[in-house]
Scaffold this active site. Sequence first.
Site, PDB file in Angstrom:
ATOM      1  N   HIS A 150      27.611  36.526  26.595  1.00 46.95           N
ATOM      2  CA  HIS A 150      27.775  35.045  27.052  1.00 46.95           C
ATOM      3  C   HIS A 150      28.439  34.486  25.826  1.00 46.95           C
ATOM      4  O   HIS A 150      28.139  34.728  24.657  1.00 46.95           O
ATOM      5  CB  HIS A 150      26.363  34.436  27.244  1.00 46.95           C
ATOM      6  CG  HIS A 150      26.315  33.046  27.123  1.00 46.95           C
ATOM      7  ND1 HIS A 150      25.789  32.220  26.104  1.00 46.95           N
ATOM      8  CD2 HIS A 150      26.814  31.837  27.913  1.00 46.95           C
ATOM      9  CE1 HIS A 150      25.823  31.195  26.351  1.00 46.95           C
ATOM     10  NE2 HIS A 150      26.698  30.788  27.400  1.00 46.95           N
ATOM     11  N   ASN A 152      30.052  30.285  24.708  1.00 50.83           N
ATOM     12  CA  ASN A 152      30.295  28.805  25.039  1.00 50.83           C
ATOM     13  C   ASN A 152      30.593  27.936  23.622  1.00 50.83           C
ATOM     14  O   ASN A 152      30.099  28.011  22.664  1.00 50.83           O
ATOM     15  CB  ASN A 152      28.839  28.335  25.549  1.00 50.83           C
ATOM     16  CG  ASN A 152      28.807  26.696  25.612  1.00 50.83           C
ATOM     17  OD1 ASN A 152      28.059  25.990  24.823  1.00 50.83           O
ATOM     18  ND2 ASN A 152      29.875  26.299  26.519  1.00 50.83           N
ATOM     19  N   SER A 304      28.189  16.904  39.211  1.00 53.21           N
ATOM     20  CA  SER A 304      28.709  18.071  38.448  1.00 53.21           C
ATOM     21  C   SER A 304      28.842  19.288  39.487  1.00 53.21           C
ATOM     22  O   SER A 304      28.072  19.177  40.864  1.00 53.21           O
ATOM     23  CB  SER A 304      27.482  18.409  37.590  1.00 53.21           C
ATOM     24  OG  SER A 304      26.409  18.767  37.998  1.00 53.21           O
TER      25      SER A 304
END
Lengths: 345, 345
Positions: A150, A152, A304
């Site tokens: 992961h 970000n 969203s």
Amino acid sequence: PVAKREDDDIPKRCKGFMAPPVTEVRVLRETGGDMCTRMEMLIMETQAEFCRALEKVDGGKFKADRWQREEGESTWGGGGGISCVMQDSNVFEKAGVNVSVVHGHLTEEAAKQMKSRGKVMKGKDGKLPFTAMGISSVIHPKNPHVPTVHFNYRYFEIEEDDGSKQWWFGGGTDLTPTYVNEEDGFLFHNTLKEACDKHDPQYYPDFKKWCDRYFYIRHRGETRGIGGIFFDDLDSPSQEEAFSFIKSCTSTVVPCYIPLVYKHRNDAFTAEEKCWQQLRRGRYVEFNLVYDRGVKFGLATPGSRIESILMSLPLTAKWEYNHEPAKGTKEAKAMEVFRTPREWL
Amino acid sequence: PVAKREDDDIPKRCKGFMAPPVTEVRVLRETGGDMCTRMEMLIMETQAEFCRALEKVDGGKFKADRWQREEGESTWGGGGGISCVMQDSNVFEKAGVNVSVVHGHLTEEAAKQMKSRGKVMKGKDGKLPFTAMGISSVIHPKNPHVPTVHFNYRYFEIEEDDGSKQWWFGGGTDLTPTYVNEEDGFLFHNTLKEACDKHDPQYYPDFKKWCDRYFYIRHRGETRGIGGIFFDDLDSPSQEEAFSFIKSCTSTVVPCYIPLVYKHRNDAFTAEEKCWQQLRRGRYVEFNLVYDRGVKFGLATPGSRIESILMSLPLTAKWEYNHEPAKGTKEAKAMEVFRTPREWL
């Protein structure tokens, strides 16, 4: 100078992206020197680079969805994103690489909560124009010996009443293997440390600890995986130097992860090992739905795109009542590492 | 009188339970007329009755774990529970029936939050002794045509500074099918309505609406299933009458659900139907981890037994990016009902 060169190449650079960028190419050209533009170009480039590398090792193709925040909901602000997904492919069960660029207005209270140090900002009539953008990715492979990764990286900019801008970067990259492989853990952490060390010798040790603290499943007393780096509110030593660090981070994504995929994608595995992977996937779901700040913020934000937020969930997961690995097994060894984060370097 | 008869039978009644009750039989005998004792006996009896009925239709056996809140953590208070689980059996993928009886002290702030109407209670030095007990069950069948059922019935008692007791009941039963079957929905809701109507004609309409509101996955804009009844803070018209209503509710668990299992357990199903069930299981996980108040409270409470709280999660679940059933399919029809709760009677 870097900014100049970045600016000149914009239309050409956009051609290599997974989809046209959220901001029009014409606008990007006009604002080539702005941090928002430079960051949008960087995250679009990182998306394309990572997706191509994943396609190469997998043999499959990403599907790119370009989405915009719906019209008529303009009170929430504008923007959109590009979600790239490859699902149930050869090597990957679910691979998602998402870019979003969003603008709008925040209340002073919301602005305070966005910054983890809770800085008070003054807005015009209590409203603060903001831009938030980032790249977010979770890769769940099929083979239980290939770890999940992961990462970000994000940028926020908020304009105060007096026209001054508050800005900061945040992000991180972390690894979630189902079994602990010493060599993989070393390679992953060492690649991150080398990227960090070019900017500040404290970055790796500080951000490694922050990562272990953040990806912690409190109700289980265990981390999600073997960590990596995590940071927020980065607004020093200067915007240029902070951005340069983000560039180093995004450029480590491929060398941190892709070698591990090539190394393990054809490893033999048993039904028991697949089952253990599924149970760890269950923990991944628990972390993401119960604790992850990005997911919680996204689910609570009107307008969203839910499918892009929940792209991080695995295709499949499992919960067995009272499952506890037998002593001395590989599974028990992995649990020890999840319960007591270790140093890798 | 009922209380007397209940009291006399205690040792005999305990013999039929899945495990010895949390409170010692000797203590239960001495306090036979107290609401805490009567409720503990009721939930233990309901657990045994439901587990036996599930074992009969499945052919498998429940495993009963009797657990106590750990010693040395006595600042949190005492108590424990009995968790009965049947996993990967013939008809059921995961069937959990959990009883817990917990005592301790609450702060005034915590006490206020426990009651959904936020009543302020005065404690001795700000501390309020409380007892919380309940039965909670989730049954996930293998066959996608057998619905998932959930029920929970609970009792709270808090002692104020002046020795007076605040008490209330809460609970509900709700059904989560993967496809919508008219006849099943009618039988389920009608059985609940008949139980409610014996006590108050407003109960079913009010608690049906409350259930649809509660089991709502806000970020998806859909309910978890087809509802049932849900209520909290029930402290009227009298303790005796409220308890009598809870007894009616617990005695409908078997007739609400077991006939649906017999009816559908041998239904043929396709791989597509199994996949749809797995996607709906994913939604079940989303609701339980993101919104369910009991789960959130449990995960945040030190000393709670995580495996008993997360027993409600399915054995397996699935998340496909951007999955949307094709128009006119059975799956699309189910989604319509989840998006717009309907009247069943």
